[in-house]
Design a protein around this motif. Sequence first.
Motif, PDB file in Angstrom:
ATOM      1  N   UNK A 195      24.131  63.200  40.954  1.00 53.23           N
ATOM      2  CA  UNK A 195      23.705  61.852  41.333  1.00 53.23           C
ATOM      3  C   UNK A 195      24.114  60.826  40.286  1.00 53.23           C
ATOM      4  N   UNK A 196      23.936  61.170  39.032  1.00 47.91           N
ATOM      5  CA  UNK A 196      24.314  60.259  37.955  1.00 47.91           C
ATOM      6  C   UNK A 196      25.827  60.065  37.911  1.00 47.91           C
ATOM      7  N   UNK A 197      26.565  61.142  38.142  1.00 49.00           N
ATOM      8  CA  UNK A 197      28.025  61.053  38.150  1.00 49.00           C
ATOM      9  C   UNK A 197      28.491  60.175  39.302  1.00 49.00           C
ATOM     10  N   UNK A 198      27.892  60.335  40.483  1.00 49.80           N
ATOM     11  CA  UNK A 198      28.290  59.525  41.627  1.00 49.80           C
ATOM     12  C   UNK A 198      27.976  58.052  41.396  1.00 49.80           C
ATOM     13  N   UNK A 236      25.745  58.363  48.069  1.00 53.48           N
ATOM     14  CA  UNK A 236      25.750  57.392  46.978  1.00 53.48           C
ATOM     15  C   UNK A 236      24.805  56.248  47.309  1.00 53.48           C
ATOM     16  N   UNK A 237      24.366  55.562  46.280  1.00 57.65           N
ATOM     17  CA  UNK A 237      23.552  54.367  46.435  1.00 57.65           C
ATOM     18  C   UNK A 237      24.222  53.211  45.716  1.00 57.65           C
ATOM     19  N   UNK A 238      24.224  52.058  46.340  1.00 50.86           N
ATOM     20  CA  UNK A 238      24.766  50.857  45.715  1.00 50.86           C
ATOM     21  C   UNK A 238      23.621  49.873  45.503  1.00 50.86           C
ATOM     22  N   UNK A 239      23.283  49.616  44.248  1.00 48.09           N
ATOM     23  CA  UNK A 239      22.170  48.702  43.973  1.00 48.09           C
ATOM     24  C   UNK A 239      22.541  47.252  44.285  1.00 48.09           C
ATOM     25  N   UNK A 294      21.861  53.039  50.713  1.00 51.58           N
ATOM     26  CA  UNK A 294      22.265  54.438  50.608  1.00 51.58           C
ATOM     27  C   UNK A 294      23.322  54.759  51.663  1.00 51.58           C
ATOM     28  N   UNK A 295      24.352  55.490  51.248  1.00 47.92           N
ATOM     29  CA  UNK A 295      25.451  55.866  52.133  1.00 47.92           C
ATOM     30  C   UNK A 295      25.663  57.383  52.067  1.00 47.92           C
ATOM     31  N   UNK A 296      26.142  57.948  53.162  1.00 48.10           N
ATOM     32  CA  UNK A 296      26.349  59.398  53.231  1.00 48.10           C
ATOM     33  C   UNK A 296      27.486  59.862  52.335  1.00 48.10           C
ATOM     34  N   UNK A 297      28.438  58.968  52.059  1.00 47.02           N
ATOM     35  CA  UNK A 297      29.575  59.326  51.212  1.00 47.02           C
ATOM     36  C   UNK A 297      30.103  58.074  50.538  1.00 47.02           C
ATOM     37  N   UNK A 298      30.896  58.268  49.517  1.00 44.64           N
ATOM     38  CA  UNK A 298      31.480  57.115  48.822  1.00 44.64           C
ATOM     39  C   UNK A 298      32.508  56.417  49.700  1.00 44.64           C
ATOM     40  N   UNK A 299      33.123  57.152  50.625  1.00 46.54           N
ATOM     41  CA  UNK A 299      34.062  56.523  51.551  1.00 46.54           C
ATOM     42  C   UNK A 299      33.342  55.520  52.455  1.00 46.54           C
ATOM     43  N   UNK A 300      32.163  55.895  52.921  1.00 48.59           N
ATOM     44  CA  UNK A 300      31.401  54.999  53.777  1.00 48.59           C
ATOM     45  C   UNK A 300      30.885  53.792  52.995  1.00 48.59           C
ATOM     46  N   UNK A 301      30.649  53.972  51.706  1.00 47.64           N
ATOM     47  CA  UNK A 301      30.152  52.875  50.870  1.00 47.64           C
ATOM     48  C   UNK A 301      31.225  51.814  50.620  1.00 47.64           C
ATOM     49  N   UNK A 302      32.502  52.232  50.668  1.00 48.12           N
ATOM     50  CA  UNK A 302      33.593  51.305  50.376  1.00 48.12           C
ATOM     51  C   UNK A 302      34.635  51.336  51.495  1.00 48.12           C
TER      52      UNK A 302
END
Length: 281
Positions: A93-96, A135-138, A158-166
Amino acid sequence: MPGTPVFKSATIIAGLNAKTVKGDKASEYATAIMYLAPAKMAGGANLCAMATEAGCDPNHGGGCLVNSGQAQVFSSINRARIAKTQRYLANRAEFMAELVRDVQRFIKWCAKHGVKPAVRLNGTSDIQWEVAHPVEIPWVSHNLNAAGQRVTEYGSDRYASIMEAFPEVQFYDYTKVYKRVYRQLPSNYQLVLSYSGANQRYAEAVTKAAQETGANMAVVYRTKELRDYFVDKLVQCGETCRHVIDGDQTDLRFLDPQRVIVGLYAKGKAAKADTSGFVVG
C-alpha cells in the motif's frame, strides 16, 4: 543520451532507455518505466510467475533481461532494483502510494515537454497490476460554509488499479502470464504476450492465448538478421499464424497493428547466449 530530457523518481524513470527514447522521438509520447528485481531475486514472493516455465528465471540461468543494458556493467543498478522491490514486498500500500505520486509528477513533466504520458510498470518484472493493486488518490477541498468561513476538507478517491486512477496515461507491458490477456483489462492498459519455446506446454498455451484473444505476441530472435528476414512475412507460431513486424523501431506497443508477431532480437551477452528456448533461432 545527451540532449534527452530525463525524468527520475523513486519508482519510475523516463528518457534513459535507448529503445523507448527512440520510440518517443518518433511519436507524441514519453515512456516511464519501472525496473524491479525479477522472479525471486529480491527474496520473498515471485514477481514473474511464469519465469521458470518460460525459461527466463535469472536464478536458474534463464534468458532474463535483468542483466542487459547498463546492468551488465554497473552492479549498483540491480542492487537498487532489489532495494525498490523489497519496499514493494514489505508494504504494498505504501509503495503504491509512492507510485501514485510519481505518476502524478510524470504527468506534469510530460505536459511541460509537450508529450503524452505512457508507463510500463513491468520493465523487468511481470506483476499483475490489474488485480489486487488498488490505489488511493488524496484530495483537498477548500469551500466557504454558511457563515462565510473558509472550510478545508480532506479525503481520497479509491480505484481498483493505478490504470483506472490515471485514464489520461497509456499503460502497457509485456507478459508471460498468458491468463492476463483473457481478462477485461482497463481500456488504457495494453498487454503483449511474450513467447518462449523453453517449455512445450507453455509455448502451446501462450500461442493459444494469442489466437483466442487476439493479443499481440512478442518473439525474440537470435540475431537482427534473422528477425529482419521474417519481418513482413506470415509466420506460423504454434496455434497462431501472423505477420511479423519490426518491434525495435519503437517500444510503443499500444501503437502496433493488432494480431501481429512483434519481432525483437537478442541484445546483450546473456540474451545472445541463451539456450533455454526463450530466444528463437
